[in-house]
Design a protein around this motif. Structure first.
Motif, mmCIF file in Angstrom:
data_model
loop_
_atom_site.group_PDB
_atom_site.id
_atom_site.type_symbol
_atom_site.label_atom_id
_atom_site.label_comp_id
_atom_site.label_asym_id
_atom_site.label_seq_id
_atom_site.Cartn_x
_atom_site.Cartn_y
_atom_site.Cartn_z
ATOM 1 N N MET A 89 0.832 -1.193 0.000
ATOM 2 C CA MET A 89 0.000 0.000 0.000
ATOM 3 C C MET A 89 0.871 1.249 0.000
ATOM 4 O O MET A 89 2.034 1.197 0.383
ATOM 5 C CB MET A 89 -0.936 -0.013 1.212
ATOM 6 N N LYS A 90 0.289 2.360 -0.382
ATOM 7 C CA LYS A 90 1.025 3.604 -0.495
ATOM 8 C C LYS A 90 0.577 4.565 0.595
ATOM 9 O O LYS A 90 -0.614 4.703 0.860
ATOM 10 C CB LYS A 90 0.780 4.215 -1.877
ATOM 11 N N LEU A 91 1.537 5.233 1.232
ATOM 12 C CA LEU A 91 1.242 6.229 2.246
ATOM 13 C C LEU A 91 1.791 7.578 1.799
ATOM 14 O O LEU A 91 2.839 7.653 1.167
ATOM 15 C CB LEU A 91 1.886 5.853 3.587
ATOM 16 N N ALA A 92 1.092 8.648 2.187
ATOM 17 C CA ALA A 92 1.561 9.989 1.824
ATOM 18 C C ALA A 92 1.059 10.996 2.851
ATOM 19 O O ALA A 92 0.119 10.731 3.611
ATOM 20 C CB ALA A 92 1.067 10.371 0.426
ATOM 21 N N GLY A 93 1.711 12.162 2.883
ATOM 22 C CA GLY A 93 1.263 13.268 3.709
ATOM 23 C C GLY A 93 1.239 12.968 5.197
ATOM 24 O O GLY A 93 2.143 12.339 5.752
ATOM 25 N N ALA A 94 0.154 13.423 5.854
ATOM 26 C CA ALA A 94 0.034 13.278 7.300
ATOM 27 C C ALA A 94 -0.022 11.816 7.727
ATOM 28 O O ALA A 94 0.501 11.444 8.782
ATOM 29 C CB ALA A 94 -1.217 14.010 7.792
ATOM 30 N N ALA A 95 -0.630 10.959 6.894
ATOM 31 C CA ALA A 95 -0.711 9.536 7.225
ATOM 32 C C ALA A 95 0.686 8.922 7.286
ATOM 33 O O ALA A 95 0.986 8.104 8.161
ATOM 34 C CB ALA A 95 -1.562 8.805 6.192
ATOM 35 N N ALA A 96 1.572 9.339 6.361
ATOM 36 C CA ALA A 96 2.946 8.836 6.372
ATOM 37 C C ALA A 96 3.693 9.317 7.601
ATOM 38 O O ALA A 96 4.422 8.551 8.248
ATOM 39 C CB ALA A 96 3.677 9.271 5.105
ATOM 40 N N ALA A 97 3.527 10.600 7.961
ATOM 41 C CA ALA A 97 4.205 11.153 9.137
ATOM 42 C C ALA A 97 3.781 10.423 10.405
ATOM 43 O O ALA A 97 4.603 10.117 11.275
ATOM 44 C CB ALA A 97 3.904 12.647 9.252
ATOM 45 N N ARG A 98 2.479 10.137 10.511
ATOM 46 C CA ARG A 98 1.995 9.408 11.691
ATOM 47 C C ARG A 98 2.547 7.984 11.722
ATOM 48 O O ARG A 98 2.869 7.459 12.793
ATOM 49 C CB ARG A 98 0.461 9.387 11.698
ATOM 50 N N TYR A 99 2.668 7.370 10.562
ATOM 51 C CA TYR A 99 3.182 5.997 10.521
ATOM 52 C C TYR A 99 4.657 5.948 10.918
ATOM 53 O O TYR A 99 5.083 5.036 11.625
ATOM 54 C CB TYR A 99 2.998 5.403 9.133
ATOM 55 N N PHE A 100 5.441 6.928 10.473
ATOM 56 C CA PHE A 100 6.853 6.965 10.857
ATOM 57 C C PHE A 100 6.994 7.044 12.371
ATOM 58 O O PHE A 100 7.856 6.397 12.963
ATOM 59 C CB PHE A 100 7.559 8.156 10.211
ATOM 60 N N ALA A 101 6.153 7.865 13.003
ATOM 61 C CA ALA A 101 6.238 8.038 14.449
ATOM 62 C C ALA A 101 5.743 6.811 15.203
ATOM 63 O O ALA A 101 6.268 6.469 16.270
ATOM 64 C CB ALA A 101 5.426 9.270 14.870
ATOM 65 N N LYS A 102 4.732 6.126 14.636
ATOM 66 C CA LYS A 102 4.166 4.961 15.312
ATOM 67 C C LYS A 102 3.829 3.883 14.274
ATOM 68 O O LYS A 102 2.671 3.679 13.919
ATOM 69 C CB LYS A 102 2.913 5.365 16.100
ATOM 70 N N PRO A 103 4.846 3.170 13.790
ATOM 71 C CA PRO A 103 4.605 2.153 12.755
ATOM 72 C C PRO A 103 3.847 0.957 13.300
ATOM 73 O O PRO A 103 3.951 0.624 14.485
ATOM 74 C CB PRO A 103 6.023 1.751 12.326
ATOM 75 N N ASP A 104 3.079 0.325 12.435
ATOM 76 C CA ASP A 104 2.324 -0.872 12.798
ATOM 77 C C ASP A 104 3.277 -2.066 12.883
ATOM 78 O O ASP A 104 3.848 -2.484 11.863
ATOM 79 C CB ASP A 104 1.247 -1.126 11.745
#
Length: 340
Positions: free
Chosen positions: A1-16
């Motif tokens: 899947m592709k992540l971008a913008g705010a969703a990507a920033a949140r994932y970097f801080a708290k990855p699944d």
């Protein structure tokens, strides 16, 4: 899947932690490295590398031995906890080995983190991660950090009391500095304010900011093309203090406006014209140049090119006119023309 913008920033801080892997790609190696460090630290914690739960694989090593990544994710660690197999500087030639590792990943295996340079939409590497049901791909572009990202950087540095004017200055600073330099400046501010509970002020930011903020030629071109004339003078001064030559400014401006003219005069529209430019332009920069081409139009761009050619000839002639003043006046005229 592709992540971008705010969703990507949140994932970097708290990855699944249940996801198989993550691909981080982009032309700016520093930005990619910072994001990679952040996500790996969030996955394995501060002691992860000491506990040998992080396996590093160089791209050149995987090229020689394609099974390295698969072996790394299947290894059983001595210490308990989530493990990460990190592949650095991946290229298209390694896509088969990476795809194989992803296809054979199972719960309990090490998570896969891969970094790469610029990848286009047809990239096999991107497709391997974007098409996988348990993996993500994130493109890192040369955009300045968002307000949310800046607040997260400040929070991590322990800075919580931020005055409104100081925040405005920090946002401006984040747009002038490289991401790594901005983070270092925030750390410096944090040390400067250690033991001081008062709100951060513009004076505090000024005391810790670099004495000469690096201004890129691209910043000047963007200011001119978008008609932000009041911002031009200070950026030109910073470039001059860094030793950037007026002739270089003229050459880069000509190249930029010729690209805009080619896009604006394309029979199928600016979008098609931008797509024809070589080397290709990706991401937000492509969108910005498309908007600039639409805003200027072919005829105004012809006027701009004429002015730039005349300025370039003046700079290369025996004229005794102050060279930086010549190109600055030309760029200022173009910035004013963009607003008409």
């Amino acid at each position: 899947m592709k992540l971008a913008g705010a969703a990507a920033a949140r994932y970097f801080a708290k990855p699944d932690p249940d996801r198989a892997g993550l691909l981080i790609y982009g032309s700016d190696a520093m930005r990619v490295a910072l994001r990679r460090q952040e996500v790996i630290a969030a996955l394995i914690g501060p002691q992860g590398e000491e506990e040998m739960r992080l396996t590093r694989i160089a791209g050149a090593d995987l090229r020689k031995s394609p099974s390295l990544l698969l072996d790394a994710i299947k290894e059983v660690g001595f210490f308990p906890g989530l493990r990460v197999a990190f592949l650095e500087d991946a290229t298209e030639t390694m896509s088969d080995a990476i795809t194989t590792a992803l296809s054979q990943w199972r719960e309990g295996d090490a998570r896969i983190v891969v970094t790469a340079g610029s990848l286009n939409a047809k990239s096999k590497l991107r497709k391997a991660f974007e098409g996988h049901s348990s993996a993500y791909a994130v493109g890192i572009y040369d955009d300045p950090p968002s307000r949310e990202e800046i607040e997260d950087i400040l929070r991590r540095a322990g800075l919580r009391e931020i005055g409104t004017e100081a925040m405005t200055d920090l946002v401006a600073l984040s747009r002038a500095l490289d991401p790594g330099d901005f983070r270092q400046t925030v750390e410096k501010i944090s040390l400067y304010k250690f033991g001081d509970d008062t709100a951060l002020t513009p004076a505090d930011v000024a005391a810790c900011a670099p004495s000469s903020v690096e201004a890129g030629v691209d910043d000047v071109l963007e200011i001119v093309a978008e008609g932000r004339a009041p911002e031009l003078g200070p950026v030109i001064q910073r470039l001059e203090s860094q030793g950037v030559q007026p002739v270089l400014l003229a050459i880069m401006a000509l190249r930029h406006f010729r690209a805009l003219h080619a896009a604006a005069s394309d029979p199928q529209g600016p979008g098609s014209g931008i797509a024809r430019i070589r080397p290709p332009i990706f991401g937000p920069r492509r969108d910005k140049m498309q908007r600039q081409a639409q805003s200027w139009g072919m005829f105004k761009l012809e006027t701009a090119l004429k002015d730039l050619v005349e300025a370039d000839l003046t700079l290369r002639s025996a004229s005794r006119a102050p060279q930086m003043a010549v190109i600055e006046r030309t760029l200022m005229r173009l910035a004013m023309l963009a607003r008409r």
